[in-house]
Scaffold this motif. Structure first.
Motif, PDB file in Angstrom:
ATOM      1  N   TRP A 148     -11.242  73.564 -51.905  1.00  4.08           N
ATOM      2  CA  TRP A 148     -11.973  74.288 -53.220  1.00  4.08           C
ATOM      3  C   TRP A 148     -14.037  74.286 -52.782  1.00  4.08           C
ATOM      4  CZ3 TRP A 148     -11.177  75.992 -58.088  1.00  4.08           C
ATOM      5  CH2 TRP A 148      -9.714  75.253 -57.849  1.00  4.08           C
ATOM      6  N   MET A 149     -14.284  73.506 -52.064  1.00  5.06           N
ATOM      7  CA  MET A 149     -15.365  73.781 -51.587  1.00  5.06           C
ATOM      8  C   MET A 149     -15.570  75.570 -50.527  1.00  5.06           C
ATOM      9  SD  MET A 149     -17.663  71.857 -53.000  1.00  5.06           S
ATOM     10  CE  MET A 149     -19.225  72.028 -52.514  1.00  5.06           C
ATOM     11  N   ILE A 175     -20.148  82.397 -53.531  1.00  2.00           N
ATOM     12  CA  ILE A 175     -21.704  81.754 -53.312  1.00  2.00           C
ATOM     13  C   ILE A 175     -21.660  83.286 -52.067  1.00  2.00           C
ATOM     14  CG2 ILE A 175     -23.172  81.087 -52.351  1.00  2.00           C
ATOM     15  CD1 ILE A 175     -21.947  78.056 -53.059  1.00  2.00           C
ATOM     16  N   LYS A 203     -24.776  85.760 -53.128  1.00  2.80           N
ATOM     17  CA  LYS A 203     -26.225  86.058 -52.111  1.00  2.80           C
ATOM     18  C   LYS A 203     -26.186  87.789 -52.439  1.00  2.80           C
ATOM     19  CE  LYS A 203     -26.293  81.569 -51.135  1.00  2.80           C
ATOM     20  NZ  LYS A 203     -26.395  81.209 -49.481  1.00  2.80           N
ATOM     21  N   GLN A 248     -25.072  78.509 -70.625  1.00  2.00           N
ATOM     22  CA  GLN A 248     -25.659  77.554 -69.726  1.00  2.00           C
ATOM     23  C   GLN A 248     -26.477  78.583 -68.330  1.00  2.00           C
ATOM     24  OE1 GLN A 248     -24.136  74.679 -67.426  1.00  2.00           O
ATOM     25  NE2 GLN A 248     -23.513  73.633 -68.998  1.00  2.00           N
ATOM     26  N   ALA A 298     -27.056  82.599 -62.518  1.00  2.00           N
ATOM     27  CA  ALA A 298     -26.468  80.783 -61.833  1.00  2.00           C
ATOM     28  C   ALA A 298     -25.652  82.285 -60.058  1.00  2.00           C
ATOM     29  CB  ALA A 298     -25.597  80.916 -62.249  1.00  2.00           C
ATOM     30  N   ILE A 333     -23.525  81.254 -58.513  1.00  2.00           N
ATOM     31  CA  ILE A 333     -21.446  81.544 -58.880  1.00  2.00           C
ATOM     32  C   ILE A 333     -21.421  82.865 -59.818  1.00  2.00           C
ATOM     33  CG2 ILE A 333     -19.581  79.696 -59.301  1.00  2.00           C
ATOM     34  CD1 ILE A 333     -21.399  77.071 -58.221  1.00  2.00           C
ATOM     35  N   ARG A 343     -17.092  76.334 -71.519  1.00  2.00           N
ATOM     36  CA  ARG A 343     -17.466  76.433 -70.258  1.00  2.00           C
ATOM     37  C   ARG A 343     -19.067  77.024 -70.144  1.00  2.00           C
ATOM     38  NH1 ARG A 343     -16.256  73.776 -65.385  1.00  2.00           N
ATOM     39  NH2 ARG A 343     -17.438  74.462 -63.685  1.00  2.00           N
ATOM     40  N   PHE A 359      -9.644  67.687 -57.865  1.00  2.00           N
ATOM     41  CA  PHE A 359     -10.185  68.100 -57.100  1.00  2.00           C
ATOM     42  C   PHE A 359      -9.730  67.053 -55.311  1.00  2.00           C
ATOM     43  CE2 PHE A 359     -13.009  69.827 -60.234  1.00  2.00           C
ATOM     44  CZ  PHE A 359     -11.808  70.872 -60.967  1.00  2.00           C
ATOM     45  N   PHE A 411     -26.419  74.947 -63.830  1.00  2.00           N
ATOM     46  CA  PHE A 411     -24.965  74.860 -63.602  1.00  2.00           C
ATOM     47  C   PHE A 411     -24.453  75.024 -61.846  1.00  2.00           C
ATOM     48  CE2 PHE A 411     -21.659  78.559 -63.794  1.00  2.00           C
ATOM     49  CZ  PHE A 411     -20.894  77.865 -64.364  1.00  2.00           C
ATOM     50  N   ASP A 412     -24.816  75.909 -60.902  1.00  2.00           N
ATOM     51  CA  ASP A 412     -24.399  75.362 -59.629  1.00  2.00           C
ATOM     52  C   ASP A 412     -23.669  74.661 -58.785  1.00  2.00           C
ATOM     53  OD1 ASP A 412     -24.081  78.816 -59.670  1.00  2.00           O
ATOM     54  OD2 ASP A 412     -26.012  79.469 -59.040  1.00  2.00           O
ATOM     55  N   THR A 414     -21.188  72.490 -60.987  1.00  2.00           N
ATOM     56  CA  THR A 414     -20.149  73.481 -60.612  1.00  2.00           C
ATOM     57  C   THR A 414     -19.774  72.891 -58.859  1.00  2.00           C
ATOM     58  OG1 THR A 414     -20.528  75.100 -61.787  1.00  2.00           O
ATOM     59  CG2 THR A 414     -18.230  75.592 -60.369  1.00  2.00           C
ATOM     60  N   LEU A 415     -20.233  72.603 -58.534  1.00  2.00           N
ATOM     61  CA  LEU A 415     -20.368  72.375 -56.691  1.00  2.00           C
ATOM     62  C   LEU A 415     -20.053  70.734 -56.975  1.00  2.00           C
ATOM     63  CD1 LEU A 415     -22.263  74.702 -54.350  1.00  2.00           C
ATOM     64  CD2 LEU A 415     -20.056  74.978 -55.170  1.00  2.00           C
ATOM     65  N   ASP A 457     -18.704  68.904 -59.168  1.00  2.00           N
ATOM     66  CA  ASP A 457     -17.302  68.876 -59.477  1.00  2.00           C
ATOM     67  C   ASP A 457     -16.445  68.699 -58.764  1.00  2.00           C
ATOM     68  OD1 ASP A 457     -15.899  68.524 -62.017  1.00  2.00           O
ATOM     69  OD2 ASP A 457     -15.154  71.049 -62.137  1.00  2.00           O
ATOM     70  N   LYS A 458     -16.495  69.985 -57.717  1.00  2.00           N
ATOM     71  CA  LYS A 458     -15.447  70.151 -56.826  1.00  2.00           C
ATOM     72  C   LYS A 458     -15.561  69.232 -55.598  1.00  2.00           C
ATOM     73  CE  LYS A 458     -13.547  74.054 -59.297  1.00  2.00           C
ATOM     74  NZ  LYS A 458     -13.921  72.794 -60.129  1.00  2.00           N
ATOM     75  N   GLN A 459     -16.734  68.139 -55.860  1.00  2.00           N
ATOM     76  CA  GLN A 459     -16.528  66.979 -54.645  1.00  2.00           C
ATOM     77  C   GLN A 459     -16.080  65.805 -55.722  1.00  2.00           C
ATOM     78  OE1 GLN A 459     -20.218  67.664 -51.600  1.00  2.00           O
ATOM     79  NE2 GLN A 459     -20.295  69.127 -53.687  1.00  2.00           N
ATOM     80  N   THR A 488     -24.253  69.672 -67.352  1.00  2.00           N
ATOM     81  CA  THR A 488     -25.863  70.364 -66.715  1.00  2.00           C
ATOM     82  C   THR A 488     -25.657  71.229 -67.680  1.00  2.00           C
ATOM     83  OG1 THR A 488     -24.567  72.176 -66.154  1.00  2.00           O
ATOM     84  CG2 THR A 488     -24.897  70.726 -64.441  1.00  2.00           C
ATOM     85  N   ARG A 540     -25.345  68.539 -50.309  1.00  2.00           N
ATOM     86  CA  ARG A 540     -24.489  69.609 -49.514  1.00  2.00           C
ATOM     87  C   ARG A 540     -23.922  70.993 -49.878  1.00  2.00           C
ATOM     88  NH1 ARG A 540     -17.664  69.739 -48.240  1.00  2.00           N
ATOM     89  NH2 ARG A 540     -17.138  71.617 -48.294  1.00  2.00           N
ATOM     90  N   SER A 541     -24.185  70.581 -51.531  1.00  2.00           N
ATOM     91  CA  SER A 541     -24.625  71.570 -52.947  1.00  2.00           C
ATOM     92  C   SER A 541     -25.404  72.928 -52.108  1.00  2.00           C
ATOM     93  CB  SER A 541     -24.413  70.956 -54.212  1.00  2.00           C
ATOM     94  OG  SER A 541     -23.576  70.200 -54.320  1.00  2.00           O
ATOM     95  N   LEU A 559     -25.418  74.535 -49.705  1.00  2.00           N
ATOM     96  CA  LEU A 559     -24.530  75.743 -49.516  1.00  2.00           C
ATOM     97  C   LEU A 559     -25.088  76.671 -50.762  1.00  2.00           C
ATOM     98  CD1 LEU A 559     -21.033  74.458 -50.320  1.00  2.00           C
ATOM     99  CD2 LEU A 559     -21.465  76.573 -48.576  1.00  2.00           C
TER     100      LEU A 559
END
Lengths: 137, 405
Positions: free
Chosen positions: A20-21, A28, A32, A52, A74, A76, A117, B20, B344-345, B348-349, B351-353, B359, B399-400, B403
């Motif tokens: 997932w990461m 990301i 960017k 958000q 944001a 993402i 969301r 996840f 939010f970013d 989200t990251l 969450d995936k971990q 947030t 880590r988030s 990234l």
């Protein structure tokens, strides 16, 4: 490339990521690097106020095709917008209105489209389709 | 009495799962808490063995359900140290309780009367009062906060006057974690003749609550934030104040005698409990509070503070990270922002971990405006969380950030 082919290209791209990461790292990077909306177009009337993150959308109708630019505060969200634009940019209003953007679900990002969301993405898809509807008139 | 977090975690089935592909680290307790097995069992048992309508049946099951429901009321009474069980009203939650007071107590208000809230209230303790002000032409006053997230008590005293009829403040801030000096607020408000509502949504699960010692006129909380079910909650109100208020909603259970010409109302607590209530919700609320009561409060509290202090100390080492809410007295809640990054970013990251945080603006938009931020990331701990989970969170957070930068 057809809209369907463009979606498939993204699905193929994402299929190489098992973690997932890694998927999000790709999004990301996309967020960017992508060229998005001009600062002077970031006006309140182009702002889709999600709960958000804030999202701006601008569209241009040229030779029967629609061209989009968008941005978000944001990264993402911005990356996912870039994917949406990659698929919809340069298509006819009819194609956009009828587009089934299944790639979002196929690459596992459907939670970003859930109304709860509240990141503005769902509103953004609606806004893109609304621009297309307006262009059809 | 000892405290073993391992033993406690065994009681909470939802904590033992992967998301996840990562072990779940549940740090969103400010939004809602997980449920111990006894609460889950009580809900199942009720529907399997006790289900009947209450307060009206002549039959065995109805009496059994009524007994369980009224016993739950007495458990709540003991938990918050209310003087009488009929001062405990079952509601849909904290929001419902506040709306009940806003409507029924609001009916007693006149144009020009003042209601005081604070800048750190969540929307549930802002909007109902704005509605009262629209309906009754009352005036809303807001206690400002200091930069560290504590209430400006000097400003509060200046707001108090003979026109103040109600002060409605949160016991603990959902966003900042600040524990407010509610006892002092209540004393000072009573001195000018005002009643006080304490929003207990964020204190009931962390602090010892004694409504008689506090001397508050109202105390509202939601069951789901204190290990009970959603859709259930409690409003405590002092007998005399509740009796002075007109009913909130009309329907079954709240009546004494109904004719088309005139209806007389039932006594407390039923006057404020119209219709068939959330019976199992009330019963399971009692079970949750009983579970909590049987734990050693001091050990639980100490454990939560250790998690808070450890996490805060480690987070302060992270470059660009700023903790929003640095009051001296805090619950185990950490709101933070990272320079240049959107909450939010980060959320989200995380969450995936496997890390569940909240947030956004946490339903406290005026507070976000106060700090000039769009939102925060909030990690909120319960007593079933561990130091190891804090370490997983810190690792995932670093880590988030890496990234996103």
């Amino acid at each position: 490339m057809t809209l369907e082919e463009k979606q498939q290209e993204i699905i193929d791209e994402f299929s190489i990521y098992t973690d997932w990461m890694e998927k999000y790292e790709y999004i990301i990077d996309l967020g960017k690097s992508v060229k998005t909306i001009n600062e002077d177009l970031k006006t309140d009337d182009r702002l889709i106020d999600g709960c958000q993150s804030r999202v701006w959308v601008a569209s241009e109708f040229k030779d029967g095709k629609l061209f989009f630019s968008a941005d978000s505060d944001a990264i993402i969200t911005k990356g996912i917008i870039a994917l949406l634009i990659q698929v919809l940019d340069g298509e006819s209003p009819e194609t956009i209105v009828n587009a089934d953007l299944h790639f979002i679900k196929d690459i596992g990002l459907q939670d970003h489209l859930s109304p709860t969301r509240a990141n503005g993405l769902l509103s953004m898809v609606k806004q893109l389709k609304k621009s297309a509807l307006l262009a059809m008139r | 009495m000892g405290f073993s977090v391992e033993d406690i975690r065994k009681q909470f089935p939802a904590l033992h799962q992967e998301v996840f592909g990562k072990p779940l680290v549940y740090f969103d307790n400010g939004a809602t808490s997980q449920k111990p097995q006894v609460v889950i069992d009580a809900i199942e048992h009720y529907y399997a063995k006790e289900n009947a309508n209450i307060h009206r049946g002549v039959h065995y099951l109805s009496q059994k359900a009524t007994d369980a429901y009224e016993e739950a009321r007495r458990i709540v009474q003991r938990f918050i140290h209310a003087k009488n069980d009929y001062e405990v009203l079952f509601t849909k939650g904290a929001t419902d309780g506040i709306n009940l007071v806003a409507f029924s107590f609001g009916e007693l208000l006149e144009a020009g009367d003042e209601i005081i809230i604070s800048e750190m209230e969540h929307h549930s303790n802002i909007v109902p009062w704005q509605l009262v002000c629209q309906r009754k032409q009352t005036v809303l006053k807001v206690i400002p906060i200091l930069d560290n997230g504590e209430l400006d008590m000097v400003a509060f005293e200046k707001l108090l006057s003979k026109r103040t009829k109600l002060v409605a403040v949160t016991h603990a801030s959902n966003t900042l974690g600040t524990i407010n000096p509610v006892k002092e607020i209540i004393q000072k408000s009573h001195a000018v003749g005002a009643k006080v509502l304490i929003d207990g949504a964020q204190s009931i699960q962390h602090l010892k609550i004694d409504v008689q010692d506090l001397d508050c006129d109202f105390y509202a909380f939601s069951s789901h934030k204190v290990f009970g079910p959603t859709g259930a909650g409690v409003l405590y109100g002092k007998e005399a104040v509740l009796n002075s208020m007109p009913p909130y909603q009309g329907g079954g259970d709240m009546i004494d005698k109904v004719t088309f010409e005139k209806t007389t109302f039932n006594e407390l607590p039923f006057k404020f409990e119209a219709g068939t209530p959330h019976i199992v919700g009330g019963i399971a609320t009692g079970v949750a509070l009983k579970y909590l009561q049987e734990l050693d409060f001091e050990s639980v509290h100490q454990h939560e503070m250790e998690l808070l202090n450890y996490a805060q100390a480690e987070m302060k080492q992270i470059e660009g990270l700023r903790i929003i809410g640095t009051a001296k007295n805090k619950t185990s809640v950490i709101s933070f922002v990272v320079d240049g990054l959107h909450p939010f970013d980060i959320g989200t990251l995380l969450d995936k971990q496997g890390i569940a945080v909240r947030t956004g603006h946490h339903c406290t938009q005026p507070l976000m405006e106060r700090y000039g931020i769009v939102g925060t990331v909030r990690a909120s701990f319960a007593f079933y969380n561990t130091k190891e989970e804090v370490d997983l969170f810190l690792k995932a957070l670093k880590r988030s950030i890496e990234l996103l930068k």
